[in-house]
Design an enzyme around this catalytic site. Structure first.
Site, PDB file in Angstrom:
ATOM      1  CB  CYS A   1      -0.956   0.021   1.196  1.00  0.00           C
ATOM      2  SG  CYS A   1      -0.112   0.233   2.780  1.00  0.00           S
TER       3      CYS A   1
ATOM      4  CB  CYS B   1       4.123  -0.456   2.269  1.00  0.00           C
ATOM      5  SG  CYS B   1       2.995  -1.530   3.170  1.00  0.00           S
TER       6      CYS B   1
ATOM      7  CB  CYS C   1      -3.813   1.102   5.414  1.00  0.00           C
ATOM      8  SG  CYS C   1      -2.307   0.817   6.368  1.00  0.00           S
TER       9      CYS C   1
ATOM     10  CG  ASP D   1      -2.733  19.659 -36.837  1.00  0.00           C
ATOM     11  OD1 ASP D   1      -2.794  20.780 -37.368  1.00  0.00           O
ATOM     12  OD2 ASP D   1      -2.071  18.714 -37.307  1.00  0.00           O
TER      13      ASP D   1
ATOM     14  CB  THR E   1      -2.483  18.367 -42.231  1.00  0.00           C
ATOM     15  OG1 THR E   1      -3.171  19.316 -43.038  1.00  0.00           O
ATOM     16  CG2 THR E   1      -1.759  17.369 -43.124  1.00  0.00           C
TER      17      THR E   1
ATOM     18  CG  ASP F   1       1.519  15.795 -36.613  1.00  0.00           C
ATOM     19  OD1 ASP F   1       2.155  16.443 -35.760  1.00  0.00           O
ATOM     20  OD2 ASP F   1       1.524  16.083 -37.819  1.00  0.00           O
TER      21      ASP F   1
ATOM     22  CG  ASP G   1      -7.070  -0.690   9.236  1.00  0.00           C
ATOM     23  OD1 ASP G   1      -7.102   0.454   8.769  1.00  0.00           O
ATOM     24  OD2 ASP G   1      -6.070  -1.431   9.163  1.00  0.00           O
TER      25      ASP G   1
END
Length: 754
Positions: free
Chosen positions: A19, A22, A416, A458, A460, A645, A731
């Site tokens: 997690c 950790c 956690c 864009d 072309t 592109d 938890d």
């Protein structure tokens, strides 16, 4: 201050980080070591990178520090590849013999599964293989059963079962038996808590568990203390299994890369390590084999499944001179390939590397959660202390009752689930996108994509495929058509612009020979020029007011004019049709509530003629700096995405809140854009935005689950409704629920979403 050039850059695989908490423990411990700088940890790929000052902290000292915290660590170094593995006994086609993507291949060696070994890197670099890292091949189904966390749960549960047996047989010895079972199971947890405390991290779940268990023993709740430690061990194992499942999507990229290749050497075939291949070498790719590196076809025509790179499973036919991307599967006939890139530089390797490194680019919401968790834990500890002390002091209540409730409050207060809520979702989204050819460079980009208002495109190469054809040649009076085409081809010979390629293709098709040219240059956003026989020839947009040009532009054609020393020699008209999927993509963007605008350097008339069927707003006649300024202006009105592109639109891509390049694996696209659409398909843009929005929804759900459960059980713990074992279960349950919810993104298909 240490010169950066004097620092030693090192990288490790760290096993057991399940997690974000950790990862935070490891990072904090490493950062406190003298001479350690630029510490980066990628949780899902289990990577640790750092720069070390020579003579301060050695790599071995850093590794000992991490090991003392209870994690496994293996340094990643370049193992020298063995060039030739063996010579095939015959030319027989072994089917998938080079793929190594089957049940017998090691899926991971991950400490995150609890196996205690370092996991392979998600990229296909040679040093990341199990052989290089020292990981042992273990069947995936058996990983969790063979790891230290499973062993810890086994011995903890065994001790608890033994204590229950003693309690039933000899009730007088029940308390000592449960206390012994608790202390035996608590020992490794307490040892890790002390190791973390020595690195300046006293407020950890391990410390809270140690305090809570010892406190429970002191107030006579030995049986419950033992149960709490067992449930904690169970939770650790469940988190480990969930984290390993989350990493599977990233490991899938590594499994796309074969380890060997068939190399033509001195007229014979030899099977060699893919990592040893060099540009220019010739390979054989048999039907069913997967390309180990980027290459081009020298001989043969076959279908290629490029789904590993683009996410598109429909094979495409390739022939001589065309490229083959690493990870592509040859589906039909034998091919001879020339290596164009080494394995570590292949498109797939760079994609995997980009996905792994994207974890370091935290989203703003993730940075907020990190900051929140730093003061949240001390706040919970302080609140628990008040719960333990104030009621007995102020009202004379029973000390044992309120200490018990305070201990439950300590356990439920672990953050956690909260700290993993964002990185787990982000990692799953990055993996899902990569599998479908939607590459995103980090959580910050995902968050920005989810909050867009405007999409700028864009023309072309983006809205159109960038393959225009010459439709009209209109020479000036006295100029032969062949001369117009020949001189235009001579000027455009050094340009890679789509219009230039179209003119050169027309000249080649008509057998026109271009005259010799010198001092050729491209004028960005304008055109090109060159000297031919001492005269300056230029191709650029025609002057305003030219009736011939206006008539052609009204037909959605792009018109350029060829001039000799400023004197017009004629017009050339070209047309580039919109992409077939353009209408669907733009409609999908409107359905997502986004405005779209086309930014182009083309003239106003052809640009509007092309955009009109789509109801698309147009800004035409823009130079590169004008595009950049327009994107900046749009950005001031809300989040703006620029789609180009990846080559001519670099300034605008950088100026946008999110720059997205469309192009299957171009170097510039992968290296410079915030995101890349590898399939070269416009409908992937709304898919990318859907994925980002779904990810933020998932994160909000995760945060609600984590905080909601905490809030409920904080109240019930304070009022004595729930006890220690329920606190631990809540938890653990919250962490597993959050991780499982994030894993749903691995199955999400943004292309099919409404």
């Amino acid at each position: 201050m240490t010169n950066i050039s004097q620092l030693e850059s090192c990288e490790w695989q760290v096993g057991g980080m399940d997690c974000a908490a950790c990862a935070g423990k490891v990072r904090t411990a490493v950062e406190r070591l003298p001479g350690v700088e630029a510490v980066e940890i990628a949780l899902m790929s289990e990577r640790l990178r750092a720069r070390l000052t020579p003579g301060a902290t050695s790599p071995a000292e850093l590794e000992r520090t991490v090991t003392r915290l209870g994690y496994t660590i293996t340094r990643i170094g370049a193992a020298p590849p063995v060039p030739v593995l063996r010579r095939p006994e015959s030319g027989h086609d072994h089917g998938h013999g080079h793929d190594h993507d089957h049940g017998g291949a090691p899926e991971c060696g991950c400490g995150g599964c609890g196996c205690g070994a370092a996991s392979p890197a998600p990229e296909a670099a040679p040093e990341a293989t199990p052989e290089a890292t020292g990981a042992q091949p273990v069947p995936p189904a058996a990983l969790w059963m063979r790891g230290p966390k499973a062993a810890r749960l086994f011995w903890s549960a065994g001790g608890l079962a033994f204590a229950w047996g003693v309690a039933l047989a000899l009730p007088a010895l029940a308390a000592p038996a449960f206390a012994l079972a608790c202390l035996g199971a608590l020992f490794p947890v307490a040892r890790q808590a002390l190791a973390l405390a020595r690195t300046g991290q006293p407020f950890t779940i391990e410390m809270l568990m140690t305090v809570a268990a010892i406190g429970a023993l002191m107030i006579g709740a030995a049986a419950e203390a033992a149960m709490v430690v067992v449930l904690f061990a169970l939770g650790e194992l469940l988190e480990s299994i969930a984290a390993a499942r989350a990493r599977d999507g990233l490991r899938a990229l590594a499994r796309q890369m074969p380890e060997t290749a068939l190399l033509e050497l001195d007229g014979q075939l030899q099977e060699v390590a893919a990592a040893a291949l060099l540009p220019g070498q010739i390979l054989r790719l048999r039907p069913g084999d997967r390309a180990p590196v980027d290459a081009e076809i020298v001989e043969g025509v076959s279908g290629l499944d490029e789904s590993a790179v683009t996410g598109e499973s429909v094979p495409v036919t390739r022939g001589p001179g065309e490229r083959v991307l690493a990870g592509s599967i040859n589906t039909e006939a034998l091919l001879r390939l020339r290596v164009t890139r080494a394995a570590e530089d292949s498109t797939l390797a760079r994609i995997a590397r980009m996905v792994a490194e994207a974890e370091a680019a935290k989203a703003p919401v993730e940075r907020f959660i990190d900051r929140f968790s730093r003061w949240y834990m001390p706040l919970i500890v302080g609140l628990a202390a008040l719960v333990a002390v104030l009621p007995p002091l102020l009202t004379g209540a029973d000390w044992g009752v309120w200490i018990y409730r305070a201990l439950a409050l300590l356990l439920i207060g672990c953050p956690c689930a909260l700290v993993i809520s964002v990185p787990a979702a982000m990692a799953a989204a990055l993996s899902t996108g990569a599998r479908r050819g939607l590459l995103v460079k980090g959580g910050a980009v995902i968050e920005a994509l989810a909050r867009l208002r405007v999409v700028a495109l864009d023309k072309t190469g983006t809205l159109t495929p960038g393959r225009p054809l010459v439709t009209d040649l209109l020479p000036a009076a006295g100029v032969p058509v062949a001369d117009l085409l020949a001189h235009a081809a001579a000027v455009e010979a050094g340009s890679s612009h789509p219009l230039a390629r179209a003119i050169l293709a027309r000249a080649a098709a008509e057998g026109v020979t271009a005259p010799a040219a010198s001092a050729a240059r491209v004028i960005p956003g304008v055109g090109a020029e060159a000297r031919i026989a001492g005269a300056l020839w230029r191709i650029a947009a025609p002057a305003a007011g030219n009736p011939q040009a206006a008539a052609l532009q009204a037909e959605a054609k792009t018109v350029v004019e060829l001039c000799r020393d400023g004197v017009p020699q004629g017009l050339i008209a070209l047309r580039d049709e919109p992409r077939p999927e353009a209408g669907a993509a733009l409609a999908a963007l409107r359905g997502l509530g986004l405005e779209s605008v086309m930014l182009t350097g083309d003239a106003e008339a052809p640009a509007r003629a092309l955009a009109a069927p789509f109801g698309l707003a147009v800004k035409a006649g823009l130079l590169p700096e004008d595009k950049c300024a327009e994107v900046t202006r749009l950005s001031g009105q809300g989040g703006v995405l620029m789609l180009g592109d990846g080559i001519n639109d670099a300034p605008a891509l950088r100026a946008a809140d999110v720059g997205v390049a469309i192009g299957a694996g171009t170097d510039v696209a992968i290296e410079t854009a915030d995101a890349v659409l590898m399939r070269n398909d416009l409908t992937d843009l709304p898919a990318l935005i859907r994925l980002s929005r779904q990810t933020l929804r998932n994160i909000r759900q995760n945060v609600a689950i984590a905080l909601g459960l905490k809030a409920v059980f904080l109240v019930t713990s304070v009022f004595g409704i729930t006890g220690l074992w329920i606190a631990v279960l809540a938890d653990t349950g919250a962490t597993v629920l959050v991780t499982a919810n994030a894993l749903r993104l691995l199955r999400y298909d943004p292309r099919r979403a409404a």
